[in-house]
Design an enzyme around this catalytic site. Structure first.
Site, PDB file in Angstrom:
ATOM      1  N   CYS A   1       0.863  -1.168   0.000  1.00 13.56           N
ATOM      2  CA  CYS A   1       0.000   0.000   0.000  1.00 13.56           C
ATOM      3  C   CYS A   1       0.908   1.228   0.000  1.00 13.56           C
ATOM      4  O   CYS A   1       1.692   1.422   0.944  1.00 13.56           O
ATOM      5  CB  CYS A   1      -0.853  -0.034   1.271  1.00 13.56           C
ATOM      6  SG  CYS A   1      -1.880   1.424   1.508  1.00 13.56           S
TER       7      CYS A   1
ATOM      8  N   GLU B   1     -13.160  -0.655  -4.532  1.00 19.53           N
ATOM      9  CA  GLU B   1     -13.564  -1.426  -3.335  1.00 19.53           C
ATOM     10  C   GLU B   1     -15.057  -1.770  -3.392  1.00 19.53           C
ATOM     11  O   GLU B   1     -15.461  -2.837  -2.943  1.00 19.53           O
ATOM     12  CB  GLU B   1     -13.276  -0.629  -2.053  1.00 19.53           C
ATOM     13  CG  GLU B   1     -11.797  -0.514  -1.711  1.00 19.53           C
ATOM     14  CD  GLU B   1     -11.173  -1.807  -1.191  1.00 19.53           C
ATOM     15  OE1 GLU B   1     -11.813  -2.520  -0.398  1.00 19.53           O
ATOM     16  OE2 GLU B   1     -10.031  -2.107  -1.612  1.00 19.53           O
TER      17      GLU B   1
ATOM     18  N   CYS C   1      -0.437   3.499  -6.655  1.00 23.98           N
ATOM     19  CA  CYS C   1      -1.403   2.958  -5.698  1.00 23.98           C
ATOM     20  C   CYS C   1      -1.634   1.521  -6.144  1.00 23.98           C
ATOM     21  O   CYS C   1      -1.841   1.283  -7.345  1.00 23.98           O
ATOM     22  CB  CYS C   1      -2.705   3.756  -5.736  1.00 23.98           C
ATOM     23  SG  CYS C   1      -4.073   2.955  -4.854  1.00 23.98           S
ATOM     24  N   THR C   2      -1.577   0.591  -5.211  1.00 21.09           N
ATOM     25  CA  THR C   2      -1.645  -0.822  -5.631  1.00 21.09           C
ATOM     26  C   THR C   2      -3.027  -1.208  -6.151  1.00 21.09           C
ATOM     27  O   THR C   2      -3.183  -2.284  -6.729  1.00 21.09           O
ATOM     28  CB  THR C   2      -1.232  -1.747  -4.474  1.00 21.09           C
ATOM     29  OG1 THR C   2      -2.021  -1.431  -3.316  1.00 21.09           O
ATOM     30  CG2 THR C   2       0.242  -1.585  -4.159  1.00 21.09           C
ATOM     31  N   HIS C   3      -4.023  -0.359  -5.949  1.00 21.49           N
ATOM     32  CA  HIS C   3      -5.330  -0.634  -6.566  1.00 21.49           C
ATOM     33  C   HIS C   3      -5.298  -0.381  -8.081  1.00 21.49           C
ATOM     34  O   HIS C   3      -6.079  -0.965  -8.819  1.00 21.49           O
ATOM     35  CB  HIS C   3      -6.419   0.276  -5.968  1.00 21.49           C
ATOM     36  CG  HIS C   3      -6.926  -0.155  -4.630  1.00 21.49           C
ATOM     37  ND1 HIS C   3      -6.173  -0.058  -3.484  1.00 21.49           N
ATOM     38  CD2 HIS C   3      -8.121  -0.679  -4.249  1.00 21.49           C
ATOM     39  CE1 HIS C   3      -6.894  -0.492  -2.453  1.00 21.49           C
ATOM     40  NE2 HIS C   3      -8.068  -0.864  -2.890  1.00 21.49           N
TER      41      HIS C   3
END
Ligand code: DGL
Length: 269
Positions: free
Chosen positions: A70, A162, A194-196
Site C-alpha cells: 500500500c 472497493e 497505488c496498488t489498486h
C-alpha cells in the site's frame, strides 16, 4: 511459514498475485483493512495508527516479514514505524523503492549519488495522501536528477474499486488522466502509485496512449521480495497463509475472487 502482505483493502492483491507467481513455495497471509478503506483520504496520523495496528496483528500471527502493499501506508507510516523501532526479529518493508529503482535504472540497493536518467517527464497517479506526502518525489531525488514529476491525486478511484463499481472507476481514471495531461501534455512514463490502480491498468494505458510507459508495482515488488528472501531465508516466519479482513468477509471474498479470477476466501481478522 508465511510472509505478511498488508493493504487497506483489495489493491495489495495485485502485489500478492505477482509474489505468488514468482515464489510458488512461499505462503502469504494477506490482511485487508477493508473496514477503514480508503486510507488515501485520511490524515497521516490516522494512517500511521491503522497501519501500525494491522502490521502488529500480522506479526502476532507469526509473520516475521510484512510488506506494506500500500503506497499510502508506505508514504505515511513506514518511516515512522521503522524509526520508532520494530520488535526483535520482525521487519516491515514498503513498495516505493523497487518502483523507483526500476524507473531510475538501478540495481537493488545501489545507493550511489543521484544521476541523470533516460526518463525526464513522469506522471504520478496516486491517492491524495500519497501525493501530499511527496514521499515519491523524495525517494526519486535520492536517485535521479532532472526528472520532472507531475502528480495527479486520483480521488474516488479506490472507493469505486472497493465497491466493485468498475464503470465509475474507469470514468474516474479517464478524467484523472485528462487532468494530468492538461498539466503535463507529454509524459514519457506513468507511475501507478497505488496498488489498486493495476486493476485499471488497461484504462490508464488507453487514456495515456501507447507511447507512455506505464510502471506498476506487482512484478517489481515480487522480484525485490524474492531477492530479499534469498538474502534473508530466516524471515519466512511461522504463521499460516490465508486472507483476513476487518470488513465483511463474504463481500470482500466476492470482490477478491472477481479481481484475481480464482476462488479467494477471507476470514474475519
Ligand atoms: N492501495 C493503496 C495504495 O497503494 C491504498 C488506497 C487507499 O486505501 O486509499 O495507496
Amino acid at each position: 511459514m508465511a510472509v505478511g502482505i498488508f493493504d487497506s483493502g483489495l489493491g495489495g492483491l495485485t502485489v500478492l498475485d505477482a509474489a505468488q507467481k514468482r515464489l510458488s513455495d512461499v505462503d502469504f497471509l494477506y490482511f485487508a483493512d477493508s473496514a477503514h478503506a480508503p486510507y488515501g483520504v485520511r490524515d497521516a496520523e490516522d494512517i500511521y495508527q491503522l497501519t501500525r495496528k494491522a502490521v502488529s496483528d500480522l506479526w502476532s500471527r507469526g509473520c516475521d516479514l510484512v510488506i506494506l502493499a500500500c503506497n499510502t501506508a508506505s508514504a505515511a507510516a513506514l518511516r515512522r514505524m521503522q524509526e520508532e523501532g520494530v520488535p526483535e526479529g520482525k521487519r516491515v518493508l514498503g513498495v516505493f523503492v523497487p518502483l523507483i529503482e526500476a524507473l531510475t535504472e538501478r540495481q537493488w540497493g545501489d545507493n550511489s549519488p543521484p544521476r541523470e536518467v533516460a526518463v525526464k517527464h513522469v506522471a504520478l497517479f496516486a491517492t491524495p495522501a500519497t501525493v501530499s506526502s511527496r514521499a515519491f518525489q523524495r525517494e526519486l531525488a535520492f536517485r535521479a536528477i532532472g526528472v520532472d514529476v507531475e502528480a495527479q491525486s486520483c480521488g474516488g478511484v479506490v472507493d469505486a474499486i472497493e465497491d466493485g463499481d468498475m464503470i465509475l472507476a474507469e470514468a474516474l481514471v479517464r478524467s484523472h488522466v485528462d487532468a494530468l495531461k492538461r498539466k503535463m501534455p507529454e509524459p514519457q512514463a506513468a507511475i501507478l502509485g497505488c496498488t489498486h490502480y493495476p486493476l485499471m491498468a488497461e484504462t490508464f494505458q488507453k487514456a495515456l496512449g501507447p507511447d507512455v510507459q506505464v510502471f506498476s508495482q506487482g512484478d517489481l515488488v515480487a522480484q525485490s521480495l524474492a531477492d530479499y528472501l534469498q538474502r534473508h531465508p530466516n524471515m519466512l516466519g511461522t504463521g499460516e497463509g490465508g486472507f483476513v479482513t476487518t470488513g465483511k468477509p463474504d463481500f470482500v471474498s466476492d470482490r477478491a475472487t472477481q479481481f484475481l479470477r480464482r476462488q479467494i476466501a477471507f476470514e474475519a481478522a
